[in-house]
Design a protein around this motif. Structure first.
Motif, PDB file in Angstrom:
ATOM      1  N   LEU A 109      -0.802  53.797 -93.087  1.00 51.29           N
ATOM      2  CA  LEU A 109      -1.477  52.717 -92.946  1.00 51.29           C
ATOM      3  C   LEU A 109      -3.150  52.785 -93.208  1.00 51.29           C
ATOM      4  O   LEU A 109      -3.422  54.029 -93.040  1.00 51.29           O
ATOM      5  N   PRO A 110      -3.860  51.832 -93.550  1.00 48.94           N
ATOM      6  CA  PRO A 110      -5.187  51.998 -93.607  1.00 48.94           C
ATOM      7  C   PRO A 110      -6.041  52.269 -92.579  1.00 48.94           C
ATOM      8  O   PRO A 110      -5.774  51.913 -91.273  1.00 48.94           O
ATOM      9  N   GLU A 111      -6.719  53.227 -92.516  1.00 44.35           N
ATOM     10  CA  GLU A 111      -7.624  53.607 -91.397  1.00 44.35           C
ATOM     11  C   GLU A 111      -8.977  53.120 -91.120  1.00 44.35           C
ATOM     12  O   GLU A 111      -9.554  52.617 -90.309  1.00 44.35           O
ATOM     13  N   LYS A 112      -9.551  52.587 -92.313  1.00 45.68           N
ATOM     14  CA  LYS A 112     -10.918  52.012 -92.474  1.00 45.68           C
ATOM     15  C   LYS A 112     -10.933  50.481 -92.471  1.00 45.68           C
ATOM     16  O   LYS A 112      -9.918  50.041 -93.309  1.00 45.68           O
ATOM     17  N   TYR A 113     -11.723  49.937 -91.817  1.00 51.51           N
ATOM     18  CA  TYR A 113     -12.260  48.485 -91.965  1.00 51.51           C
ATOM     19  C   TYR A 113     -12.245  48.243 -93.444  1.00 51.51           C
ATOM     20  O   TYR A 113     -13.066  48.818 -94.138  1.00 51.51           O
ATOM     21  N   TYR A 114     -11.876  47.037 -94.173  1.00 55.85           N
ATOM     22  CA  TYR A 114     -11.921  46.695 -95.429  1.00 55.85           C
ATOM     23  C   TYR A 114     -11.302  47.918 -96.371  1.00 55.85           C
ATOM     24  O   TYR A 114     -12.123  48.050 -97.279  1.00 55.85           O
ATOM     25  N   SER A 115     -10.288  48.332 -95.985  1.00 58.12           N
ATOM     26  CA  SER A 115      -9.469  49.051 -96.948  1.00 58.12           C
ATOM     27  C   SER A 115      -8.105  48.710 -96.805  1.00 58.12           C
ATOM     28  O   SER A 115      -7.581  48.053 -96.020  1.00 58.12           O
ATOM     29  N   PHE A 116      -7.184  49.234 -98.040  1.00 57.29           N
ATOM     30  CA  PHE A 116      -5.783  48.862 -97.814  1.00 57.29           C
ATOM     31  C   PHE A 116      -5.108  50.237 -98.668  1.00 57.29           C
ATOM     32  O   PHE A 116      -5.701  50.818 -99.007  1.00 57.29           O
ATOM     33  N   THR A 117      -3.822  50.127 -98.259  1.00 58.13           N
ATOM     34  CA  THR A 117      -2.760  51.179 -98.893  1.00 58.13           C
ATOM     35  C   THR A 117      -1.582  50.335 -99.325  1.00 58.13           C
ATOM     36  O   THR A 117      -1.301  49.405 -98.904  1.00 58.13           O
ATOM     37  N   LYS A 118      -0.855  51.180 -99.915  1.00 59.35           N
ATOM     38  CA  LYS A 118       0.341  51.027-100.472  1.00 59.35           C
ATOM     39  C   LYS A 118       1.462  51.560 -99.428  1.00 59.35           C
ATOM     40  O   LYS A 118       1.334  52.582 -99.429  1.00 59.35           O
ATOM     41  N   ALA A 119       2.312  50.599 -99.114  1.00 58.91           N
ATOM     42  CA  ALA A 119       3.017  51.326 -98.037  1.00 58.91           C
ATOM     43  C   ALA A 119       4.738  50.650 -98.076  1.00 58.91           C
ATOM     44  O   ALA A 119       4.803  49.487 -98.379  1.00 58.91           O
ATOM     45  N   THR A 120       5.424  51.463 -97.845  1.00 59.55           N
ATOM     46  CA  THR A 120       6.959  51.058 -98.089  1.00 59.55           C
ATOM     47  C   THR A 120       7.221  50.559 -96.510  1.00 59.55           C
ATOM     48  O   THR A 120       7.286  51.703 -95.590  1.00 59.55           O
ATOM     49  N   LEU A 121       7.658  49.575 -96.356  1.00 58.90           N
ATOM     50  CA  LEU A 121       8.107  49.258 -94.682  1.00 58.90           C
ATOM     51  C   LEU A 121       9.562  49.372 -94.762  1.00 58.90           C
ATOM     52  O   LEU A 121      10.436  48.631 -95.602  1.00 58.90           O
ATOM     53  N   THR A 122      10.285  49.675 -93.795  1.00 57.10           N
ATOM     54  CA  THR A 122      11.618  49.906 -93.750  1.00 57.10           C
ATOM     55  C   THR A 122      12.380  49.365 -92.431  1.00 57.10           C
ATOM     56  O   THR A 122      11.458  49.766 -91.273  1.00 57.10           O
ATOM     57  N   TRP A 123      13.114  48.874 -92.467  1.00 57.62           N
ATOM     58  CA  TRP A 123      13.721  48.013 -91.182  1.00 57.62           C
ATOM     59  C   TRP A 123      15.226  47.839 -91.273  1.00 57.62           C
ATOM     60  O   TRP A 123      15.561  47.177 -92.388  1.00 57.62           O
ATOM     61  N   ASN A 124      16.060  48.323 -90.434  1.00 58.18           N
ATOM     62  CA  ASN A 124      17.450  47.910 -90.585  1.00 58.18           C
ATOM     63  C   ASN A 124      18.211  48.354 -91.935  1.00 58.18           C
ATOM     64  O   ASN A 124      18.893  47.399 -92.317  1.00 58.18           O
ATOM     65  N   GLY A 125      17.647  49.253 -92.479  1.00 56.40           N
ATOM     66  CA  GLY A 125      18.406  49.774 -93.598  1.00 56.40           C
ATOM     67  C   GLY A 125      17.688  49.155 -95.063  1.00 56.40           C
ATOM     68  O   GLY A 125      18.340  49.403 -96.074  1.00 56.40           O
ATOM     69  N   ARG A 126      16.970  48.136 -94.860  1.00 60.70           N
ATOM     70  CA  ARG A 126      16.184  47.597 -95.821  1.00 60.70           C
ATOM     71  C   ARG A 126      14.606  47.768 -96.204  1.00 60.70           C
ATOM     72  O   ARG A 126      14.095  48.014 -94.930  1.00 60.70           O
ATOM     73  N   SER A 127      14.208  48.067 -97.152  1.00 59.59           N
ATOM     74  CA  SER A 127      12.962  48.179 -97.470  1.00 59.59           C
ATOM     75  C   SER A 127      12.079  47.513 -98.279  1.00 59.59           C
ATOM     76  O   SER A 127      12.796  46.596 -99.214  1.00 59.59           O
ATOM     77  N   ALA A 128      10.865  47.344 -98.261  1.00 64.17           N
ATOM     78  CA  ALA A 128       9.890  46.415 -99.052  1.00 64.17           C
ATOM     79  C   ALA A 128       8.520  47.221 -99.499  1.00 64.17           C
ATOM     80  O   ALA A 128       8.071  47.758 -98.516  1.00 64.17           O
ATOM     81  N   GLU A 129       8.184  47.017-100.697  1.00 66.63           N
ATOM     82  CA  GLU A 129       7.115  47.656-101.006  1.00 66.63           C
ATOM     83  C   GLU A 129       5.976  46.748-100.781  1.00 66.63           C
ATOM     84  O   GLU A 129       5.925  45.334-101.165  1.00 66.63           O
ATOM     85  N   THR A 130       4.741  47.284-100.128  1.00 67.60           N
ATOM     86  CA  THR A 130       3.833  46.126 -99.599  1.00 67.60           C
ATOM     87  C   THR A 130       2.463  46.813 -99.620  1.00 67.60           C
ATOM     88  O   THR A 130       2.082  48.118-100.087  1.00 67.60           O
ATOM     89  N   TYR A 131       1.475  45.955 -99.666  1.00 76.46           N
ATOM     90  CA  TYR A 131      -0.156  46.580 -99.610  1.00 76.46           C
ATOM     91  C   TYR A 131      -0.489  46.062 -98.278  1.00 76.46           C
ATOM     92  O   TYR A 131      -0.353  44.777 -97.901  1.00 76.46           O
ATOM     93  N   VAL A 132      -0.862  46.923 -97.513  1.00 77.56           N
ATOM     94  CA  VAL A 132      -1.371  46.738 -96.214  1.00 77.56           C
ATOM     95  C   VAL A 132      -2.910  46.680 -95.887  1.00 77.56           C
ATOM     96  O   VAL A 132      -3.288  47.790 -96.145  1.00 77.56           O
ATOM     97  N   SER A 133      -3.511  45.790 -95.476  1.00 73.05           N
ATOM     98  CA  SER A 133      -4.929  45.785 -95.396  1.00 73.05           C
ATOM     99  C   SER A 133      -5.428  45.685 -94.033  1.00 73.05           C
ATOM    100  O   SER A 133      -4.779  45.212 -93.020  1.00 73.05           O
TER     101      SER A 133
END
Length: 308
Positions: A109-133
Motif C-alpha cells: 500500500l502507498p505510504e505517502k499522501y499523493y502517491s500510489f502503488t501497483k498492488a495485487t488484491l486477493t480475496w476468496n481465491g481470486r486476484s485482481a491487479e490494481t493501482y492503489v492511491s
C-alpha cells in the motif's frame, strides 16, 4: 493515458501543475484551463513510468475533457482515452488500512499522501491487479483503487465482504459531498468551472506560473491578483445555506455561495462562497438570500476541519 517521448511536453502544456520532477508512483493535483484561465476540469496526474502517465478526471466530464485534450495535442504523445478500461472505487475512513490489509500486504500500500502503488488484491481465491492511491477527497484517511473495468463489480463485493466486520457501508455522492465540504475541498461545478479561475478558487498551490507555459497561463498572469476569492461561511442565523444563493453585505450583493449544507461531523451549517475580495476578511458578517429570506452568516477560516 499518455505514453512516449512527447508525453511529458504535452501534459506540461495541458495542465496547470508542474510534472517535470515527478517520480514513478507520484501523483500531482492540477487543472485543465481554457484560454481565459477558467477551469475546464480538475484532475490528478499519475506517473506510471518514465514517459508513461495516467490522468484521472471527473467522470462526469470525461467526454468533454477527452475532446479538449485531443484538440490540444502536438507531436506523438501516444495518447488515448482509457476511460472504458478502468473502474475506480474509494475506501475512506480510519479503518481503511485494516480492511485493505485483508486483501494485500501492508507493504503493497502507498505510504505517502499523493502517491500510489501497483498492488495485487486477493480475496476468496481470486486476484485482481490494481493501482492503489492515497489522495482522498473526504478529509479522512483512505485509498482509491483503480482496477480493470471487468474487475470493478468483484472489487465492490470484495470490499464490502472484507469490511463487514469493521462496519463498512456504501457511501453515495451526497455523503461524500458533506465530507469534502467539511474539509473545504473545492468541487468542480461548484467552487470552480469554466468561468472561475483556479486562483479565484484558492487553488494557487496547483498553478505553477513559473512554468514556461500552459494553456490559460497568459490570462492568469494578465488578470493579476484575483478580484474575487473563495471563502468559508458559518451560518450564525437559523437555516441551512446551500449553493447558488446570493450573499449581501449591508444590502449590497457581493457574491454567491458555491456549496453549503448541514455538516454532520461538525454539527453545524457551513458553506463556501465566491465573493468580492475586498470584503473577504475573516469575521465579516454577511447575509445569504435563502428563498427570499435573509440568513446571517460569518466568514470563517478554511478549512473548517483538518484531520489531526
Amino acid at each position: 493515458v499518455f505514453h512516449g517521448e512527447d508525453a511529458l511536453a504535452n501534459i506540461q502544456h495541458l495542465v496547470t501543475t508542474d510534472i517535470s520532477k515527478m517520480q514513478n508512483g507520484d501523483m500531482r493535483y492540477g487543472m485543465f484551463c481554457n484560454d481565459e484561465g477558467g477551469v475546464v476540469d480538475d484532475l490528478i496526474v499519475y506517473r506510471m513510468e518514465a514517459d508513461d502517465y495516467l490522468i484521472v478526471v471527473n467522470a462526469g466530464n470525461r467526454d468533454k475533457d477527452a475532446a479538449w485534450v485531443e484538440a490540444h495535442l502536438s507531436g506523438h504523445p501516444g495518447y488515448h482515452d482509457a476511460g472504458n478500461e478502468f473502474g475506480q472505487i474509494a475506501i475512506q475512513g480510519p479503518v481503511s488500512k485494516e480492511i485493505m490489509t485483508k486483501l494485500c500486504e501492508e507493504s503493497a500500500l502507498p505510504e505517502k499522501y499523493y502517491s500510489f502503488t501497483k498492488a495485487t488484491l486477493t480475496w476468496n481465491g481470486r486476484s485482481a491487479e490494481t493501482y492503489v492511491s492515497r489522495s482522498g477527497y473526504t478529509g479522512s484517511f483512505g485509498y482509491e483503487i483503480l482496477c480493470k473495468a471487468e474487475d470493478t463489480v468483484w472489487l465492490w463485493d470484495t470490499l464490502l465482504d472484507a469490511g463487514k466486520d469493521f462496519g463498512l457501508i456504501p457511501c453515495g455522492l451526497g455523503a461524500r459531498d458533506t465530507l469534502r465540504l467539511e474539509a473545504a475541498m473545492p468541487l468542480y461545478g461548484h467552487e470552480m468551472d469554466e468561468t472561475v479561475t483556479p486562483l479565484e478558487a484558492g487553488l494557487d498551490f496547483a498553478v505553477k506560473l513559473n512554468k514556461p507555459e500552459f494553456i490559460g497561463k497568459d490570462a492568469l498572469v494578465a488578470a493579476g491578483t484575483p478580484q474575487r476569492v473563495r471563502v468559508g461561511l458559518a451560518v450564525t442565523g437559523r437555516g441551512i445555506v446551500r449553493e447558488h444563493q446570493d450573499l449581501f453585505l449591508n444590502g449590497e450583493k457581493i457574491g454567491q455561495t458555491t456549496s453549503g449544507t448541514h455538516c454532520p461531523f461538525l454539527g453545524k451549517a457551513l458553506a463556501m462562497g465566491l465573493i468580492d475580495a475586498k470584503y473577504a476578511a475573516v469575521g465579516t458578517a454577511l447575509e445569504a438570500d435563502v428563498r427570499g429570506r435573509r440568513v446571517a452568516v460569518e466568514i470563517v477560516p478554511l478549512p473548517f476541519y483538518k484531520r489531526g
